[in-house]
Design a protein around this motif. Structure first.
Motif, PDB file in Angstrom:
ATOM      1  N   ALA A  98     -73.299 -11.269   2.595  1.00  0.00           N
ATOM      2  CA  ALA A  98     -72.625 -11.178   1.296  1.00  0.00           C
ATOM      3  C   ALA A  98     -72.820 -12.472   0.512  1.00  0.00           C
ATOM      4  O   ALA A  98     -73.071 -13.539   1.079  1.00  0.00           O
ATOM      5  CB  ALA A  98     -71.139 -10.897   1.497  1.00  0.00           C
ATOM      6  N   ILE A  99     -72.664 -12.372  -0.798  1.00  0.00           N
ATOM      7  CA  ILE A  99     -72.828 -13.534  -1.655  1.00  0.00           C
ATOM      8  C   ILE A  99     -71.695 -14.530  -1.413  1.00  0.00           C
ATOM      9  O   ILE A  99     -70.529 -14.152  -1.293  1.00  0.00           O
ATOM     10  CB  ILE A  99     -72.885 -13.118  -3.145  1.00  0.00           C
ATOM     11  CG1 ILE A  99     -73.230 -14.310  -4.033  1.00  0.00           C
ATOM     12  CG2 ILE A  99     -71.599 -12.442  -3.582  1.00  0.00           C
ATOM     13  CD1 ILE A  99     -74.627 -14.827  -3.852  1.00  0.00           C
ATOM     14  N   ASP A 100     -72.046 -15.807  -1.310  1.00  0.00           N
ATOM     15  CA  ASP A 100     -71.065 -16.880  -1.155  1.00  0.00           C
ATOM     16  C   ASP A 100     -70.958 -17.716  -2.423  1.00  0.00           C
ATOM     17  O   ASP A 100     -69.874 -18.102  -2.843  1.00  0.00           O
ATOM     18  CB  ASP A 100     -71.464 -17.805   0.001  1.00  0.00           C
ATOM     19  CG  ASP A 100     -70.809 -17.416   1.314  1.00  0.00           C
ATOM     20  OD1 ASP A 100     -69.945 -16.527   1.302  1.00  0.00           O
ATOM     21  OD2 ASP A 100     -71.174 -18.002   2.352  1.00  0.00           O
ATOM     22  N   ILE A 101     -72.109 -18.019  -3.012  1.00  0.00           N
ATOM     23  CA  ILE A 101     -72.162 -18.886  -4.190  1.00  0.00           C
ATOM     24  C   ILE A 101     -73.095 -18.258  -5.214  1.00  0.00           C
ATOM     25  O   ILE A 101     -74.202 -17.830  -4.874  1.00  0.00           O
ATOM     26  CB  ILE A 101     -72.678 -20.296  -3.829  1.00  0.00           C
ATOM     27  CG1 ILE A 101     -71.753 -20.966  -2.803  1.00  0.00           C
ATOM     28  CG2 ILE A 101     -72.805 -21.170  -5.073  1.00  0.00           C
ATOM     29  CD1 ILE A 101     -72.309 -22.266  -2.246  1.00  0.00           C
ATOM     30  N   ALA A 102     -72.654 -18.177  -6.451  1.00  0.00           N
ATOM     31  CA  ALA A 102     -73.495 -17.695  -7.548  1.00  0.00           C
ATOM     32  C   ALA A 102     -73.180 -18.530  -8.775  1.00  0.00           C
ATOM     33  O   ALA A 102     -72.054 -18.510  -9.270  1.00  0.00           O
ATOM     34  CB  ALA A 102     -73.243 -16.219  -7.823  1.00  0.00           C
ATOM     35  N   GLU A 103     -74.165 -19.277  -9.246  1.00  0.00           N
ATOM     36  CA  GLU A 103     -73.960 -20.166 -10.379  1.00  0.00           C
ATOM     37  C   GLU A 103     -75.155 -20.105 -11.323  1.00  0.00           C
ATOM     38  O   GLU A 103     -76.271 -19.791 -10.909  1.00  0.00           O
ATOM     39  CB  GLU A 103     -73.797 -21.620  -9.914  1.00  0.00           C
ATOM     40  CG  GLU A 103     -72.614 -21.883  -9.008  1.00  0.00           C
ATOM     41  CD  GLU A 103     -72.561 -23.338  -8.560  1.00  0.00           C
ATOM     42  OE1 GLU A 103     -73.388 -24.147  -9.065  1.00  0.00           O
ATOM     43  OE2 GLU A 103     -71.716 -23.668  -7.716  1.00  0.00           O
ATOM     44  N   THR A 104     -74.913 -20.416 -12.573  1.00  0.00           N
ATOM     45  CA  THR A 104     -75.994 -20.622 -13.535  1.00  0.00           C
ATOM     46  C   THR A 104     -76.089 -22.111 -13.803  1.00  0.00           C
ATOM     47  O   THR A 104     -75.109 -22.739 -14.207  1.00  0.00           O
ATOM     48  CB  THR A 104     -75.737 -19.864 -14.842  1.00  0.00           C
ATOM     49  OG1 THR A 104     -75.675 -18.463 -14.559  1.00  0.00           O
ATOM     50  CG2 THR A 104     -76.861 -20.108 -15.834  1.00  0.00           C
ATOM     51  N   VAL A 105     -77.259 -22.675 -13.541  1.00  0.00           N
ATOM     52  CA  VAL A 105     -77.441 -24.115 -13.694  1.00  0.00           C
ATOM     53  C   VAL A 105     -78.475 -24.377 -14.785  1.00  0.00           C
ATOM     54  O   VAL A 105     -79.312 -23.533 -15.099  1.00  0.00           O
ATOM     55  CB  VAL A 105     -77.894 -24.768 -12.371  1.00  0.00           C
ATOM     56  CG1 VAL A 105     -76.840 -24.581 -11.299  1.00  0.00           C
ATOM     57  CG2 VAL A 105     -79.234 -24.207 -11.909  1.00  0.00           C
ATOM     58  N   TYR A 343     -69.760 -11.062  -8.230  1.00  0.00           N
ATOM     59  CA  TYR A 343     -69.214 -12.413  -8.128  1.00  0.00           C
ATOM     60  C   TYR A 343     -70.008 -13.338  -9.039  1.00  0.00           C
ATOM     61  O   TYR A 343     -71.240 -13.300  -9.047  1.00  0.00           O
ATOM     62  CB  TYR A 343     -69.309 -12.902  -6.679  1.00  0.00           C
ATOM     63  CG  TYR A 343     -68.858 -14.324  -6.456  1.00  0.00           C
ATOM     64  CD1 TYR A 343     -67.520 -14.622  -6.241  1.00  0.00           C
ATOM     65  CD2 TYR A 343     -69.779 -15.366  -6.468  1.00  0.00           C
ATOM     66  CE1 TYR A 343     -67.105 -15.929  -6.032  1.00  0.00           C
ATOM     67  CE2 TYR A 343     -69.375 -16.680  -6.261  1.00  0.00           C
ATOM     68  CZ  TYR A 343     -68.040 -16.959  -6.049  1.00  0.00           C
ATOM     69  OH  TYR A 343     -67.636 -18.252  -5.855  1.00  0.00           O
ATOM     70  N   GLY A 344     -69.330 -14.160  -9.820  1.00  0.00           N
ATOM     71  CA  GLY A 344     -70.032 -15.091 -10.697  1.00  0.00           C
ATOM     72  C   GLY A 344     -69.454 -15.056 -12.098  1.00  0.00           C
ATOM     73  O   GLY A 344     -68.330 -14.592 -12.321  1.00  0.00           O
ATOM     74  N   THR A 345     -70.229 -15.524 -13.053  1.00  0.00           N
ATOM     75  CA  THR A 345     -69.790 -15.590 -14.445  1.00  0.00           C
ATOM     76  C   THR A 345     -70.241 -14.339 -15.178  1.00  0.00           C
ATOM     77  O   THR A 345     -71.433 -14.116 -15.377  1.00  0.00           O
ATOM     78  CB  THR A 345     -70.365 -16.839 -15.139  1.00  0.00           C
ATOM     79  OG1 THR A 345     -69.952 -18.002 -14.414  1.00  0.00           O
ATOM     80  CG2 THR A 345     -69.863 -16.935 -16.567  1.00  0.00           C
ATOM     81  N   TYR A 397     -72.439  -9.869 -11.701  1.00  0.00           N
ATOM     82  CA  TYR A 397     -71.391 -10.890 -11.799  1.00  0.00           C
ATOM     83  C   TYR A 397     -70.116 -10.398 -12.488  1.00  0.00           C
ATOM     84  O   TYR A 397     -69.213 -11.191 -12.739  1.00  0.00           O
ATOM     85  CB  TYR A 397     -71.916 -12.163 -12.499  1.00  0.00           C
ATOM     86  CG  TYR A 397     -73.379 -12.410 -12.253  1.00  0.00           C
ATOM     87  CD1 TYR A 397     -73.891 -12.454 -10.948  1.00  0.00           C
ATOM     88  CD2 TYR A 397     -74.277 -12.560 -13.302  1.00  0.00           C
ATOM     89  CE1 TYR A 397     -75.246 -12.641 -10.707  1.00  0.00           C
ATOM     90  CE2 TYR A 397     -75.635 -12.752 -13.068  1.00  0.00           C
ATOM     91  CZ  TYR A 397     -76.109 -12.780 -11.774  1.00  0.00           C
ATOM     92  OH  TYR A 397     -77.443 -12.952 -11.546  1.00  0.00           O
ATOM     93  N   CYS A 398     -70.021  -9.102 -12.770  1.00  0.00           N
ATOM     94  CA  CYS A 398     -68.851  -8.542 -13.451  1.00  0.00           C
ATOM     95  C   CYS A 398     -68.130  -7.562 -12.530  1.00  0.00           C
ATOM     96  O   CYS A 398     -68.755  -6.641 -11.992  1.00  0.00           O
ATOM     97  CB  CYS A 398     -69.262  -7.812 -14.728  1.00  0.00           C
ATOM     98  SG  CYS A 398     -70.052  -8.865 -15.967  1.00  0.00           S
TER      99      CYS A 398
END
Length: 537
Positions: A98-105, A343-345, A397-398
């Protein structure tokens, strides 16, 4: 009745003899500027290799268009690439997938490679933002899009000459020199999707270990059902290059290694994110493989630490679970699939361009043809067998407002199947490289009306010598006919037609190399599904 279509782009290509003309492979770099990205041309190669197919699935704001224009501003060819300044990075739990970290950099700089026409008709190459209504065959005035960057023909020709010298010098500096080995060959590079696996952090004394590791990774890829099903459309190569030291950088542990491509964990301070210097990767791979022999590049790090990443170059380590990370990331890199986890923005700015996510929770959703009449829409989770195609809430992410086609796929959780929608999207991409696997076009023809095939820009196909086949399927009681046209010395001319009107007309035509399109007509009108295949040059 004769149905003719003329495009300025095709006329320009034919006038220049595009079927046998040279193309140019460009590596363009970008960096932050005061008013937006600043582009520069870093490397160029001119040769008779294949053009990069245009795979446009993402939202317009996330992409750039790279176009070749003639002297009148007509677009001869275009390739859509991800706008790399906003990079989505992710890390998965090695135990659950499963996803742990999701970011936009923010990625301040980067590069990408594309192959475009460079025959006598090509006057310039431009980088454009993606906007509605853009497409091949449009002039600069018609498209009304200001370029982000422009490179004229003379500049690119000069760059190609200096690039040869520079690449030769860089290749000579490698000790020992890089080399390439074909692992799987199913056809010419120009008509296949070519995968390259290259190791980083393997010393000259560890080449035997690298060969074993590479085969393990490649076997894992080819065993995946999606790649196994499309094996006939792939070539696979291994590139060997020695690093000065064994292993890769692990800055969070104070470990640094002198490697050929600077592979490093803890990228963007995410411990499982594994990054490389993409320019070094392209330099090394390009020293031994032609542009159309390196469509997808995967770097394998000599480390058992869990990690990987996607982007212009995919990466993975030799951790047992890392192959799953790489498969997911290739879903992004090669097939332009979206993340299906929630998960995420979240952004609800507009309908996503990717084929596996949507904001449409009705039966008119983009994958509607795969939804059973007995499956309710929207579709509740935990009720139907996983793999059932429906409209499941939560994606990209929604937690709400966006929907995915199945309850759980590889684009949501590692270790799960791709499922039908993602498999179909991947097949379309493979077809854009191979040309012969078949394309399906669907829609409705009004009574007494017609549709063009293909119905997307540029409105025609370029085929090599061999069979062109078309098969239309309509409802019983409806009536359709098919016509095939070829461009010749006197313009477009009909070269084949179906044998009378029916609900399922077909054409099988032994074609010479050239440009073709088809027309489907209907006296009664109705919905249709039309599959066509040809041999890509």
């Amino acid at each position: 009745m004769t149905y003719l279509r003329i495009t300025a782009a095709l006329a320009a290509l034919l006038a220049a003899g595009a079927a046998s003309a040279d193309n140019i492979s460009l590596r363009l770099s970008y960096a932050d500027g005061r008013s937006g990205p600043v582009f520069s041309a870093r490397h160029a190669e001119i040769g008779a290799f294949a053009l990069t197919p245009d795979v446009r699935n993402q939202a317009p704001g996330a992409q750039w268009r790279v176009v070749a224009r003639d002297a009148q501003g007509v677009i001869l060819h275009e390739v859509t690439v991800a706008a790399g300044q906003q990079r989505h990075v992710e890390a998965f739990n090695p135990k659950t997938g499963a996803i742990d970290i999701a970011e936009t950099v923010r990625q301040a700089s980067g590069s990408f490679e594309v192959s475009l026409p460079f025959d006598s008709a090509t006057a310039s190459v431009e980088v454009l933002p993606v906007q509605a209504g853009s497409g091949k065959g449009m002039s600069a005035a018609a498209a009304a899009i200001a370029p982000l960057a422009r490179f004229d023909r003379a500049t690119l020709a000069k760059l190609a000459a200096t690039s040869r010298t520079a690449r030769t010098a860089r290749a000579a500096a490698l000790a020992p020199a890089a080399s390439a080995t074909t692992i799987l060959s199913t056809g010419p590079a120009a008509a296949r999707m070519d995968y390259v696996f290259i190791g980083d952090g393997y010393t000259a004394a560890e080449m035997g270990k690298w060969h074993t590791d590479a085969q393990k990774v490649i076997d894992g890829f080819l065993a995946d059902p999606l790649f196994a099903a499309n094996r006939a459309n792939m070539n696979v190569r291994r590139v060997d290059v020695a690093s000065n030291q064994s292993g890769v950088d692990e800055p969070d542990k104070g470990i640094y290694r002198d490697t050929a491509m600077d592979a490093a964990f803890n990228c963007y301070n995410i411990d499982r994110l594994l990054c490389v210097d993409a320019d070094k990767v392209h330099d090394i791979v390009g020293s031994v493989l032609a542009p159309d022999e390196r469509d997808v590049i995967v770097v394998v790090a000599n480390s058992t630490r869990y990690g990987g990443s996607g982007g212009d170059v995919a990466t993975l380590s030799m951790a047992p679970q890392a192959i799953e990370v790489a498969l997911h990331e290739i879903g992004h890199t090669a097939f332009k699939l979206a993340d299906e986890y929630d998960y995420g923005t979240c952004s609800l700015d507009g309908e996503p361009g990717e084929p596996d996510v949507t904001m449409n929770a009705t039966r008119s959703v983009k994958w509607r043809s795969l939804i059973s009449a007995s499956t309710p829409v929207p579709t509740a989770a935990g009720v139907y067998p996983n793999g059932t195609v429906g409209v499941f809430q939560g994606a990209q992410y929604c937690t709400s407002g966006k929907y995915r086609p199945t309850e759980n796929s590889r684009m949501r959780t590692l270790g799960y199947p791709w499922h039908a929608v993602n498999e179909g999207a991947a097949r379309k991409v493979f077809t854009q490289y191979s040309g012969g696997a078949g394309v399906t076009q669907t829609g409705t023809i009004p009574a007494g009306g017609s549709v063009y095939v293909p119905n997307v820009n540029p409105g025609w196909i370029q085929a090599a010598a061999g069979n062109i086949s078309l098969q239309l399927t309509g409802k019983v009681g409806t009536s359709y006919q098919l016509y095939l046209y070829q461009y010749g010395a006197n313009g477009w001319a009909q070269v084949a037609a179906s044998a009378g009107a029916s609900a399922s007309p077909s054409i099988s035509y032994n074609a010479v190399a050239g440009y073709y399109y088809a027309v489907a007509t209907s006296s009664t009108g109705g919905a249709y599904s039309l599959s066509y295949s040809y041999i890509r040059p």
